[in-house]
Design a protein around this motif. Sequence first.
Motif, PDB file in Angstrom:
ATOM      1  N   TRP A   1      31.080  18.723  13.487  1.00  0.00           N
ATOM      2  CA  TRP A   1      30.273  17.857  12.951  1.00  0.00           C
ATOM      3  C   TRP A   1      28.819  17.674  13.402  1.00  0.00           C
ATOM      4  N   ASP A   2      27.782  17.515  12.388  1.00  0.00           N
ATOM      5  CA  ASP A   2      26.448  17.087  12.883  1.00  0.00           C
ATOM      6  C   ASP A   2      25.993  15.998  12.100  1.00  0.00           C
ATOM      7  N   GLY A   3      26.249  14.741  12.367  1.00  0.00           N
ATOM      8  CA  GLY A   3      25.898  13.668  11.340  1.00  0.00           C
ATOM      9  C   GLY A   3      26.954  13.734  10.322  1.00  0.00           C
ATOM     10  N   HIS A   4      26.222  13.701   9.014  1.00  0.00           N
ATOM     11  CA  HIS A   4      27.147  13.799   7.948  1.00  0.00           C
ATOM     12  C   HIS A   4      27.229  15.285   7.507  1.00  0.00           C
ATOM     13  N   SER A   5      26.789  16.054   8.357  1.00  0.00           N
ATOM     14  CA  SER A   5      27.075  17.425   7.831  1.00  0.00           C
ATOM     15  C   SER A   5      28.493  17.885   8.775  1.00  0.00           C
ATOM     16  N   LEU A   6      29.136  18.951   7.979  1.00  0.00           N
ATOM     17  CA  LEU A   6      30.393  19.377   8.663  1.00  0.00           C
ATOM     18  C   LEU A   6      30.473  20.738   8.381  1.00  0.00           C
ATOM     19  N   SER A   7      30.851  21.633   9.409  1.00  0.00           N
ATOM     20  CA  SER A   7      30.815  23.372   9.363  1.00  0.00           C
ATOM     21  C   SER A   7      32.361  23.513   9.671  1.00  0.00           C
ATOM     22  N   ILE A   8      32.655  24.278   8.761  1.00  0.00           N
ATOM     23  CA  ILE A   8      33.830  24.847   8.977  1.00  0.00           C
ATOM     24  C   ILE A   8      34.094  26.385   9.188  1.00  0.00           C
ATOM     25  N   ASP A   9      34.583  27.021  10.245  1.00  0.00           N
ATOM     26  CA  ASP A   9      34.428  28.328  10.312  1.00  0.00           C
ATOM     27  C   ASP A   9      35.828  28.752  10.352  1.00  0.00           C
ATOM     28  N   ALA A  10      36.244  29.729   9.360  1.00  0.00           N
ATOM     29  CA  ALA A  10      37.605  30.043   9.227  1.00  0.00           C
ATOM     30  C   ALA A  10      37.677  31.602   9.265  1.00  0.00           C
ATOM     31  N   SER A  11      36.945  32.158  10.281  1.00  0.00           N
ATOM     32  CA  SER A  11      36.836  33.614  10.415  1.00  0.00           C
ATOM     33  C   SER A  11      37.940  34.161  11.265  1.00  0.00           C
ATOM     34  N   GLY A  12      38.517  33.064  12.036  1.00  0.00           N
ATOM     35  CA  GLY A  12      39.855  33.455  12.791  1.00  0.00           C
ATOM     36  C   GLY A  12      41.037  33.459  11.945  1.00  0.00           C
ATOM     37  N   GLU A  13      42.219  33.642  12.658  1.00  0.00           N
ATOM     38  CA  GLU A  13      43.642  33.784  12.237  1.00  0.00           C
ATOM     39  C   GLU A  13      43.908  32.498  11.336  1.00  0.00           C
ATOM     40  N   ILE A  14      44.448  32.452  10.196  1.00  0.00           N
ATOM     41  CA  ILE A  14      44.605  31.316   9.858  1.00  0.00           C
ATOM     42  C   ILE A  14      46.132  31.178   9.521  1.00  0.00           C
ATOM     43  N   TYR A  15      46.856  30.230   9.829  1.00  0.00           N
ATOM     44  CA  TYR A  15      48.278  30.141   9.818  1.00  0.00           C
ATOM     45  C   TYR A  15      48.434  29.226   8.691  1.00  0.00           C
ATOM     46  N   GLY A  16      49.789  29.606   7.850  1.00  0.00           N
ATOM     47  CA  GLY A  16      50.064  29.142   6.616  1.00  0.00           C
ATOM     48  C   GLY A  16      50.788  27.745   6.519  1.00  0.00           C
ATOM     49  N   GLU A  17      51.200  27.354   7.885  1.00  0.00           N
ATOM     50  CA  GLU A  17      52.062  26.007   7.888  1.00  0.00           C
ATOM     51  C   GLU A  17      51.145  24.963   8.296  1.00  0.00           C
ATOM     52  N   ILE A  18      51.359  23.747   7.428  1.00  0.00           N
ATOM     53  CA  ILE A  18      50.791  22.360   7.582  1.00  0.00           C
ATOM     54  C   ILE A  18      51.657  21.571   8.397  1.00  0.00           C
ATOM     55  N   PRO A  19      51.162  21.304   9.573  1.00  0.00           N
ATOM     56  CA  PRO A  19      52.263  20.248  10.548  1.00  0.00           C
ATOM     57  C   PRO A  19      52.852  18.982   9.803  1.00  0.00           C
ATOM     58  N   ARG A  20      54.311  18.680   9.822  1.00  0.00           N
ATOM     59  CA  ARG A  20      54.705  17.628   9.165  1.00  0.00           C
ATOM     60  C   ARG A  20      53.999  16.261   9.336  1.00  0.00           C
ATOM     61  N   LYS A  21      53.751  16.286  10.832  1.00  0.00           N
ATOM     62  CA  LYS A  21      53.160  14.855  11.087  1.00  0.00           C
ATOM     63  C   LYS A  21      51.907  14.544  10.301  1.00  0.00           C
ATOM     64  N   ASP A  22      50.888  15.541  10.075  1.00  0.00           N
ATOM     65  CA  ASP A  22      49.939  15.388   9.253  1.00  0.00           C
ATOM     66  C   ASP A  22      50.046  15.165   7.645  1.00  0.00           C
ATOM     67  N   VAL A  23      51.126  15.586   7.353  1.00  0.00           N
ATOM     68  CA  VAL A  23      51.382  15.327   5.803  1.00  0.00           C
ATOM     69  C   VAL A  23      51.861  13.759   5.425  1.00  0.00           C
ATOM     70  N   GLY A  24      52.524  13.292   6.444  1.00  0.00           N
ATOM     71  CA  GLY A  24      52.663  11.826   6.172  1.00  0.00           C
ATOM     72  C   GLY A  24      51.461  10.920   6.532  1.00  0.00           C
ATOM     73  N   LYS A  25      50.235  11.497   7.118  1.00  0.00           N
ATOM     74  CA  LYS A  25      49.050  10.660   7.346  1.00  0.00           C
ATOM     75  C   LYS A  25      48.697  10.685   5.916  1.00  0.00           C
ATOM     76  N   MET A  26      48.516  11.917   5.201  1.00  0.00           N
ATOM     77  CA  MET A  26      47.611  11.994   3.984  1.00  0.00           C
ATOM     78  C   MET A  26      48.376  12.790   2.953  1.00  0.00           C
ATOM     79  N   ARG A  27      48.490  12.246   1.953  1.00  0.00           N
ATOM     80  CA  ARG A  27      49.072  13.052   0.865  1.00  0.00           C
ATOM     81  C   ARG A  27      48.423  14.401   0.227  1.00  0.00           C
ATOM     82  N   SER A  28      47.057  14.122   0.231  1.00  0.00           N
ATOM     83  CA  SER A  28      46.060  15.345  -0.264  1.00  0.00           C
ATOM     84  C   SER A  28      46.286  16.478   0.291  1.00  0.00           C
ATOM     85  N   SER A  29      47.050  16.367   1.851  1.00  0.00           N
ATOM     86  CA  SER A  29      47.480  17.906   2.480  1.00  0.00           C
ATOM     87  C   SER A  29      47.895  18.781   1.827  1.00  0.00           C
ATOM     88  N   ILE A  30      48.524  18.335   0.423  1.00  0.00           N
ATOM     89  CA  ILE A  30      49.114  19.286  -0.421  1.00  0.00           C
ATOM     90  C   ILE A  30      48.209  20.172  -1.188  1.00  0.00           C
TER      91      ILE A  30
END
Length: 425
Positions: A66-95
């Motif tokens: 984060w930098d104020g209202h700017s957000l940078s997302i670096d996805a250059s590393g290894e990405i895993y395909g599984e979303i933790p269950r605890k996070d799904v319960g917090k927000m539907r849009s995880s789908i």
Amino acid sequence: MSEICVQGCRPLTGEINIQGSKNGVLPMLAASVLQRETLKFTNVPIIQDVLCMVGILESVGCCCRWDGHSLSIDASGEIYGEIPRKDVGKMRSSILLMGALLGRTGRAVTWQPGGCSIGSRPVDLHLLAFSRLGAVVSEDEEGKIEASAKELTGSMVYFPFPSVGATENALLAAVLARGKTVIEGAAREPEIISLCQLLRRMGADICGEGSSRIEVCGVERLFGTVFDVPGDRIAAGTYLAAVAGAGGHVRILKGPWEFMQEEIRVFRQIGAEVEPISSKTGEVCGIELWMEKRPKAISLSTGPYPGFPTDLQSPMLAVLSRAEGISQVREAVFEARFKTAGQLQKMGAQIEVSGNCARIFGQERLLGARVQAMDLRGGAALAAAALAACGETMITDCIHIERGYEDICRDIRLLHGEICWVQKK
Ligand code: EPZ
């Protein structure tokens, strides 16, 4: 859990710089895993749903800064395909991450997000799209959903209902698929348009967004870019409704005038004056509303864009609760989105709900009361009702409101409304 205290029955006057769009930025954040560089977003709303999505992105392998209202997302590393269950319960849009994870890794695992207080909210159309693109989709008895594909292949995807999320997921899965995908029955919401603008800037080959037929030709690779999140039309509509109900004058800077035509038509129908705000160069850069009188009663139905947005149905209930005459509101998108009517009744509103229709017998003034936010937009509607009511209102369970509004008290105080956060004792 925080509460909000409101002293009502005063006109609202002032100017708000509207926050970035929650429903616009969430699918865009999901899109960040489709590229192997860095995506930078500006004008990002700092709200609970975004913080939750950032947590999920970090758990699948992204580095977020984060930098104020700017957000940078670096996805250059290894990405895993599984979303933790605890996070799904917090927000539907995880789908929304499924399509992008499928496109990036060939595998996506999440969990049935379950219903919420506005309806059952199944995800069958999302899974239909993945299957049509060649993924093998499975669900187990615990609600775990898995989609996998060696390679996604472009195809025809037909939606019987223009689901916003399913359209977004189909787009996110199709942009790296081999060949051409045609989405028939696509959602036409402005959030689809902004997602396609981002994807195109990342190198995707898409046309037709904003119509019910979108065509995607898969490409080999997508790239990082910088993207400014558009103003939030629902937050803008919420504050316009608050002023339409309480009376006064508001200027909403960055309110997306071109994408709020139906809302503007309805606000004019209830007796408000609404005009675009133009910059020195003549570009439209916001929305201005004046309301001198008590609202007029109307009949209204929500619907997929360009219809009246379901997310503003509860705020409109609040406004029509003090209209002159009897109003009818039909909720045509979700099957259980009138829960806030019960809370408005505690403030003296006369509302009869039958199925997906509500009849509202307008009262001169509502009265302050202790009420509970039942969901995100319902909670915001209670704040709007409280500002037009006589006396003091306490709104509990305001965590719902914090999911989608950066700081509803800050914004309404810019309109000189008497409202503040009260930490629970
Ligand atoms: C998005 O939800 C928004 N959320 C909602 O905003 C908004 O109300 C909704 O679109 C409609 O505009 C985000 O963008 C994060 P849908 P989404 O899929 O994608 C049925 C807010 O307050 N359906 O268009 O979940 C569903 O049950 C939130 O900001 C299926 O049957 O909405 C509903 O009746 C609330 N099967 C209808 O379609 C599916 O697979 C519309 O849902 C998907 C949806």
